[in-house]
Design a protein around this motif. Structure first.
Motif, PDB file in Angstrom:
ATOM      1  N   THR A 117       0.816  -1.218   0.153  1.00 34.72           N
ATOM      2  CA  THR A 117       0.057  -0.021  -0.037  1.00 34.72           C
ATOM      3  C   THR A 117       0.969   1.423  -0.165  1.00 34.72           C
ATOM      4  OG1 THR A 117      -1.697  -1.128   1.082  1.00 34.72           O
ATOM      5  CG2 THR A 117      -1.817   1.209   1.266  1.00 34.72           C
ATOM      6  N   ARG A 118       2.017   1.385   0.637  1.00 38.34           N
ATOM      7  CA  ARG A 118       2.705   2.525   0.939  1.00 38.34           C
ATOM      8  C   ARG A 118       3.844   2.777   0.129  1.00 38.34           C
ATOM      9  NH1 ARG A 118       3.232   2.541   7.434  1.00 38.34           N
ATOM     10  NH2 ARG A 118       1.041   2.968   7.935  1.00 38.34           N
ATOM     11  N   SER A 164       3.503   2.220  -5.006  1.00 39.36           N
ATOM     12  CA  SER A 164       3.295   3.328  -5.693  1.00 39.36           C
ATOM     13  C   SER A 164       4.223   4.493  -5.906  1.00 39.36           C
ATOM     14  CB  SER A 164       1.903   3.978  -5.223  1.00 39.36           C
ATOM     15  OG  SER A 164       2.064   4.613  -3.901  1.00 39.36           O
ATOM     16  N   THR A 165       5.352   4.514  -4.945  1.00 38.91           N
ATOM     17  CA  THR A 165       6.268   5.466  -4.817  1.00 38.91           C
ATOM     18  C   THR A 165       7.519   5.207  -5.568  1.00 38.91           C
ATOM     19  OG1 THR A 165       7.531   4.382  -2.989  1.00 38.91           O
ATOM     20  CG2 THR A 165       5.726   5.851  -2.419  1.00 38.91           C
ATOM     21  N   ARG A 169       8.090   5.844  -8.958  1.00 40.45           N
ATOM     22  CA  ARG A 169       8.576   6.802  -9.845  1.00 40.45           C
ATOM     23  C   ARG A 169       9.061   8.158  -9.147  1.00 40.45           C
ATOM     24  NH1 ARG A 169       3.694   4.699 -12.408  1.00 40.45           N
ATOM     25  NH2 ARG A 169       4.213   3.848 -14.251  1.00 40.45           N
ATOM     26  N   LEU A 223      -4.897  -5.289  -5.391  1.00 42.41           N
ATOM     27  CA  LEU A 223      -3.617  -4.031  -5.439  1.00 42.41           C
ATOM     28  C   LEU A 223      -2.173  -4.549  -5.724  1.00 42.41           C
ATOM     29  CD1 LEU A 223      -3.250  -1.239  -4.780  1.00 42.41           C
ATOM     30  CD2 LEU A 223      -3.008  -1.761  -2.480  1.00 42.41           C
ATOM     31  N   ARG A 258      -1.922  -5.248  -9.375  1.00 40.99           N
ATOM     32  CA  ARG A 258      -1.711  -3.857 -10.024  1.00 40.99           C
ATOM     33  C   ARG A 258      -0.423  -3.671 -10.259  1.00 40.99           C
ATOM     34  NH1 ARG A 258      -5.457   0.621  -7.122  1.00 40.99           N
ATOM     35  NH2 ARG A 258      -6.577  -1.476  -6.537  1.00 40.99           N
ATOM     36  N   TYR A 259       0.463  -3.768  -9.406  1.00 39.00           N
ATOM     37  CA  TYR A 259       1.889  -3.411  -9.575  1.00 39.00           C
ATOM     38  C   TYR A 259       2.510  -4.643  -9.954  1.00 39.00           C
ATOM     39  CZ  TYR A 259       0.550   0.597  -6.581  1.00 39.00           C
ATOM     40  OH  TYR A 259       0.089   1.859  -6.353  1.00 39.00           O
TER      41      TYR A 259
END
Length: 183
Positions: free
Chosen positions: A48-49, A52-53, A55, A155, A158-159
């Motif tokens: 979760t944390r 997404s970071t 990039r 989730l 998705r990655y």
């Protein structure tokens, strides 16, 4: 380990010794499953944390350093603090209730199990109860971990962390472990 038969780690020649070994074995497996659940909780927070970071970092190496640091920070937390870290993820209420119950059960295992079963450990019937209690805890922890993993799966995927990706990494880890020379 002089005197042990080849391959024997702890010889057990009588029924009591065999059962005592089983108590320790099941207890160890229950604590192992508690740690598997803890890792599942950390994985949920990290997915979760951190994913997404990627990039936001200058390159893959910088992201991997940040990722590893975040993982180390999360793994250093107590079970209770891991639970608090999960709260923003909006897990299903019933799953959070079971995770909170697992914390209580894990704390019991770690701090009071053998003390509270001191007299049970002295006899066959008591040791059988201890084994059964550990087996039930193993099943509960495993079921909670499976449910948490299922909740996080969309989730995670998705990655790009698919079941195939996980299987490939597991196969590589197993191959590396098997290639290690035995001592």
């Amino acid at each position: 380990m002089d005197g042990f038969p080849p391959g024997a780690i702890w010889p057990a020649e009588d029924e009591d010794s065999i059962q005592i070994r089983e108590v320790y074995s099941r207890y160890g497996l229950a604590m192992y499953q508690a740690q598997v659940l803890e890792h599942g909780m950390v994985n949920a927070v990290i997915v979760t944390r951190m994913l997404s970071t990627m990039r936001e970092h200058s390159d893959r190496t910088a992201w991997e350093v940040a990722f590893d640091h975040a993982y180390d920070v999360e793994l250093a937390k107590t079970f209770g603090n891991m639970l608090r870290a999960l709260e923003p993820l909006a897990l299903p209420d019933d799953l959070m209730v079971r995770l909170r119950a697992a914390k209580i059960e894990r704390d019991h295992l770690a701090h009071r199990f053998f003390r509270e079963h001191d007299e049970d450990f002295l006899g066959k019937a008591g040791r059988t109860r201890m084994i059964a209690e550990c087996e039930a805890i193993i099943e509960r922890f495993s079921a909670i971990d499976t449910e948490l993993e299922a909740f996080m799966q969309p989730l995670r995927e998705r990655y790009g962390i698919t079941a195939e990706w996980i299987e490939g990494h597991m196969a590589a880890a197993i191959a590396a472990a098997e290639a290690e020379p035995s001592t």
